[in-house]
Design a protein around this motif. Structure first.
Motif, PDB file in Angstrom:
ATOM      1  N   PRO A 188       3.311  10.536 -11.209  1.00  0.00           N
ATOM      2  CA  PRO A 188       2.974  11.884 -10.720  1.00  0.00           C
ATOM      3  C   PRO A 188       4.248  12.710 -10.516  1.00  0.00           C
ATOM      4  CG  PRO A 188       2.057  10.156  -9.283  1.00  0.00           C
ATOM      5  CD  PRO A 188       3.027   9.497 -10.214  1.00  0.00           C
ATOM      6  N   PRO A 189       4.134  14.042 -10.456  1.00  0.00           N
ATOM      7  CA  PRO A 189       5.316  14.841 -10.110  1.00  0.00           C
ATOM      8  C   PRO A 189       5.830  14.385  -8.751  1.00  0.00           C
ATOM      9  CG  PRO A 189       3.391  16.245 -10.551  1.00  0.00           C
ATOM     10  CD  PRO A 189       2.910  14.840 -10.545  1.00  0.00           C
ATOM     11  N   CYS A 190       7.147  14.483  -8.586  1.00  0.00           N
ATOM     12  CA  CYS A 190       7.750  13.949  -7.360  1.00  0.00           C
ATOM     13  C   CYS A 190       8.601  15.035  -6.731  1.00  0.00           C
ATOM     14  CB  CYS A 190       8.630  12.758  -7.729  1.00  0.00           C
ATOM     15  SG  CYS A 190       9.552  12.113  -6.345  1.00  0.00           S
ATOM     16  N   PRO A 191       8.356  15.382  -5.455  1.00  0.00           N
ATOM     17  CA  PRO A 191       9.108  16.497  -4.859  1.00  0.00           C
ATOM     18  C   PRO A 191      10.609  16.207  -4.714  1.00  0.00           C
ATOM     19  CG  PRO A 191       7.682  15.429  -3.218  1.00  0.00           C
ATOM     20  CD  PRO A 191       7.327  14.848  -4.554  1.00  0.00           C
ATOM     21  N   LEU A 204      -4.271   3.769  -1.285  1.00  0.00           N
ATOM     22  CA  LEU A 204      -3.868   2.629  -2.099  1.00  0.00           C
ATOM     23  C   LEU A 204      -3.035   3.063  -3.296  1.00  0.00           C
ATOM     24  CD1 LEU A 204      -7.163   0.537  -2.068  1.00  0.00           C
ATOM     25  CD2 LEU A 204      -4.984  -0.103  -1.023  1.00  0.00           C
ATOM     26  N   LEU A 205      -3.308   4.260  -3.804  1.00  0.00           N
ATOM     27  CA  LEU A 205      -2.627   4.703  -5.025  1.00  0.00           C
ATOM     28  C   LEU A 205      -1.726   5.898  -4.738  1.00  0.00           C
ATOM     29  CD1 LEU A 205      -5.684   4.334  -7.403  1.00  0.00           C
ATOM     30  CD2 LEU A 205      -3.608   2.925  -7.402  1.00  0.00           C
ATOM     31  N   LEU A 206      -0.601   5.934  -5.461  1.00  0.00           N
ATOM     32  CA  LEU A 206       0.369   6.998  -5.244  1.00  0.00           C
ATOM     33  C   LEU A 206      -0.181   8.376  -5.606  1.00  0.00           C
ATOM     34  CD1 LEU A 206       3.259   8.048  -4.749  1.00  0.00           C
ATOM     35  CD2 LEU A 206       3.746   7.474  -7.139  1.00  0.00           C
ATOM     36  N   ALA A 207      -0.952   8.441  -6.700  1.00  0.00           N
ATOM     37  CA  ALA A 207      -1.436   9.751  -7.149  1.00  0.00           C
ATOM     38  C   ALA A 207      -2.168  10.477  -6.020  1.00  0.00           C
ATOM     39  CB  ALA A 207      -2.350   9.590  -8.356  1.00  0.00           C
ATOM     40  N   ASP A 208      -2.834   9.703  -5.178  1.00  0.00           N
ATOM     41  CA  ASP A 208      -3.626  10.328  -4.117  1.00  0.00           C
ATOM     42  C   ASP A 208      -2.758  10.757  -2.931  1.00  0.00           C
ATOM     43  OD1 ASP A 208      -6.103   9.930  -5.557  1.00  0.00           O
ATOM     44  OD2 ASP A 208      -5.745   7.800  -5.191  1.00  0.00           O
ATOM     45  N   VAL A 209      -1.491  10.327  -2.945  1.00  0.00           N
ATOM     46  CA  VAL A 209      -0.520  10.822  -1.967  1.00  0.00           C
ATOM     47  C   VAL A 209       0.207  12.021  -2.580  1.00  0.00           C
ATOM     48  CG1 VAL A 209       1.559  10.264  -0.647  1.00  0.00           C
ATOM     49  CG2 VAL A 209      -0.148   8.479  -1.107  1.00  0.00           C
ATOM     50  N   MET A 242       0.852  -1.202   0.000  1.00  0.00           N
ATOM     51  CA  MET A 242       0.000   0.000   0.000  1.00  0.00           C
ATOM     52  C   MET A 242       0.884   1.248   0.000  1.00  0.00           C
ATOM     53  SD  MET A 242      -2.754   1.203   2.828  1.00  0.00           S
ATOM     54  CE  MET A 242      -3.461  -0.378   3.194  1.00  0.00           C
ATOM     55  N   ALA A 243       0.506   2.230  -0.770  1.00  0.00           N
ATOM     56  CA  ALA A 243       1.210   3.501  -0.643  1.00  0.00           C
ATOM     57  C   ALA A 243       0.979   3.988   0.789  1.00  0.00           C
ATOM     58  CB  ALA A 243       0.646   4.504  -1.646  1.00  0.00           C
ATOM     59  N   PRO A 244       1.976   4.682   1.378  1.00  0.00           N
ATOM     60  CA  PRO A 244       1.818   5.081   2.780  1.00  0.00           C
ATOM     61  C   PRO A 244       0.637   6.036   2.963  1.00  0.00           C
ATOM     62  CG  PRO A 244       3.956   5.741   1.877  1.00  0.00           C
ATOM     63  CD  PRO A 244       3.186   5.155   0.762  1.00  0.00           C
ATOM     64  N   THR A 245       0.418   6.425   4.167  1.00  0.00           N
ATOM     65  CA  THR A 245      -0.665   7.347   4.555  1.00  0.00           C
ATOM     66  C   THR A 245      -2.041   6.766   4.260  1.00  0.00           C
ATOM     67  OG1 THR A 245      -0.805   8.555   2.461  1.00  0.00           O
ATOM     68  CG2 THR A 245       0.767   9.394   4.072  1.00  0.00           C
ATOM     69  N   SER A 279       8.217   2.202  -5.919  1.00  0.00           N
ATOM     70  CA  SER A 279       8.536   3.048  -7.070  1.00  0.00           C
ATOM     71  C   SER A 279       7.427   4.078  -7.277  1.00  0.00           C
ATOM     72  CB  SER A 279       8.692   2.193  -8.328  1.00  0.00           C
ATOM     73  OG  SER A 279       9.817   1.367  -8.198  1.00  0.00           O
ATOM     74  N   TRP A 280       7.839   5.240  -7.809  1.00  0.00           N
ATOM     75  CA  TRP A 280       6.939   6.396  -7.919  1.00  0.00           C
ATOM     76  C   TRP A 280       6.057   6.258  -9.162  1.00  0.00           C
ATOM     77  CZ3 TRP A 280       6.612   9.795  -3.978  1.00  0.00           C
ATOM     78  CH2 TRP A 280       5.889  10.971  -4.196  1.00  0.00           C
TER      79      TRP A 280
END
Ligand code: OGA
Ligand code: NI
Length: 350
Positions: A207-210, A7-12, A1-4, A131-132
């Protein structure tokens, strides 16, 4: 699972995080070193397929053979797939990943054996570092077996993506003939080796990645299938390994990137190379790529052809079924060593 809890990275990624969650951070020895990437060494070859059916046929076959041997990667133009179809499928992918979370999640699964699924990273059940990337992956040949599983939103998804799949399949079949011919084999040699053929497709969303220096969209890997036809949008991110250096493959509108997968490396008895490549991310723009993975059917037996074996060129691999290979690939995770070594006959015969 993506953290926080998502389930999906885009939502993080779009929740305004300034630092990437720790599960995405690679060890220092395994980071992209983005400033060290070579753009000056020229890109991978660009081959004009227009000449494939005319008096320049043998020249184009020669170019394809050369590219498969040297780079393992090439780009194609005049490939016969209309520009509108290309922009349309990129648009559909973009619309899909912009759907509300609840709508996207209807397609979610973390089970790699599912034939249509939306997931994140690579294989969240087995991997150590994430992976992002989010990705929608689905089977597309034979179309009628799978279309009903595909997302029904955006509304034109099934109809338009099915058309795209048919066209890409046509391109693949032409390339497989050309590649067979370039190896001195019968034109239909590879086609016949593939059993009933398989075609999978992914829509990758980065997604863009900081902090793009700390992570990958996809770490270095070779593709386990036969051949991959990659469409990317106008945001750079793909890099290919050449002579130990990473080369950026910057997008050229309306061209496809073709790369040799592990199964062509085997079918060419190592003459053609399945080359390491990776996707990096950036802090500015999201990126979409759409690879088509063409593959043998699971029961197809793959091995070096007798035509390419002699005293000087012994068989580098044992025969295996593609099903066996593919299972090893997903379970091994995306580590740099490619899965091919597991299929070499043991040199130690004692
Ligand atoms: C892949 C891949 C590269 C990219 O999906 O196997 O290599 O640029 N993708 O997304
Ligand atoms: Ni790949």
């Amino acid at each position: 699972m993506a953290p926080t809890g998502k389930l999906l990275l885009a939502d993080v990624a779009f929740s305004g995080v300034k630092q990437i969650p720790s599960t995405y951070i690679r060890p220092i020895s395994d980071r992209p070193n983005l400033s060290d990437v070579h753009i000056s060494d020229g890109s991978i070859p660009l081959i004009d397929l227009h000449g494939l059916n005319g008096p320049n046929h043998l020249t184009v076959i020669g170019q394809i053979g050369q590219a498969c041997q040297g780079d393992g990667f090439f780009q194609v133009k005049n490939h016969g797939i209309p520009d509108e179809m290309i922009s349309n499928v990129l648009d559909i992918a973009r619309q899909f990943f912009k759907l509300p979370e609840s709508e996207r999640l209807k397609n979610y699964s973390d089970d790699p054996t599912k034939t249509t699924r939306l997931s994140t990273s690579f294989n969240i059940k087995t991997e150590q570092v994430s992976s992002w990337r989010d990705f929608l992956r689905f089977h597309c040949h034979p179309l009628e077996d799978y279309v009903h599983e595909w997302p029904s939103n955006p509304p034109s998804f099934r109809k338009d993506v099915a058309e795209y799949c048919r066209s890409v399949r046509g391109l693949v079949l032409r390339l497989l003939e050309a590649i067979s011919e370039s190896l001195g084999l019968e034109r239909d040699f590879i086609d016949k080796k593939l059993g009933s053929h398989g075609q999978h497709m992914a829509m990758n969303y980065y997604p863009p990645c900081p902090q793009p220096e700390l992570t990958y969209g996809l770490p270095g890997h070779t593709d386990p299938n036969l051949i991959t036809i990659l469409l990317q949008d106008d945001v750079p991110g793909l890099q290919v390994l050449r002579n130990g250096k990473w080369i950026a493959v910057n997008p050229i509108p309306n061209t496809f990137i073709v790369n040799i997968g592990d199964q062509i490396q085997v079918l060419s008895n190592d003459r053609y190379k399945s080359v390491l490549h990776r996707a990096v991310v950036n802090s500015e723009r999201d990126r979409i790529s759409i690879p088509t993975f063409y593959c043998p059917s699971p029961d197809a037996v793959i091995g070096p052809p007798t035509e390419l074996i002699d005293d000087e060129n012994p068989a580098v691999y044992r025969d295996f079924t593609y099903g066996e290979y593919y299972e090893k690939f997903w379970n091994k995770g995306l580590v740099k060593e490619c899965c091919l070594d597991l299929f070499k006959p043991s040199l130690n015969t004692t």
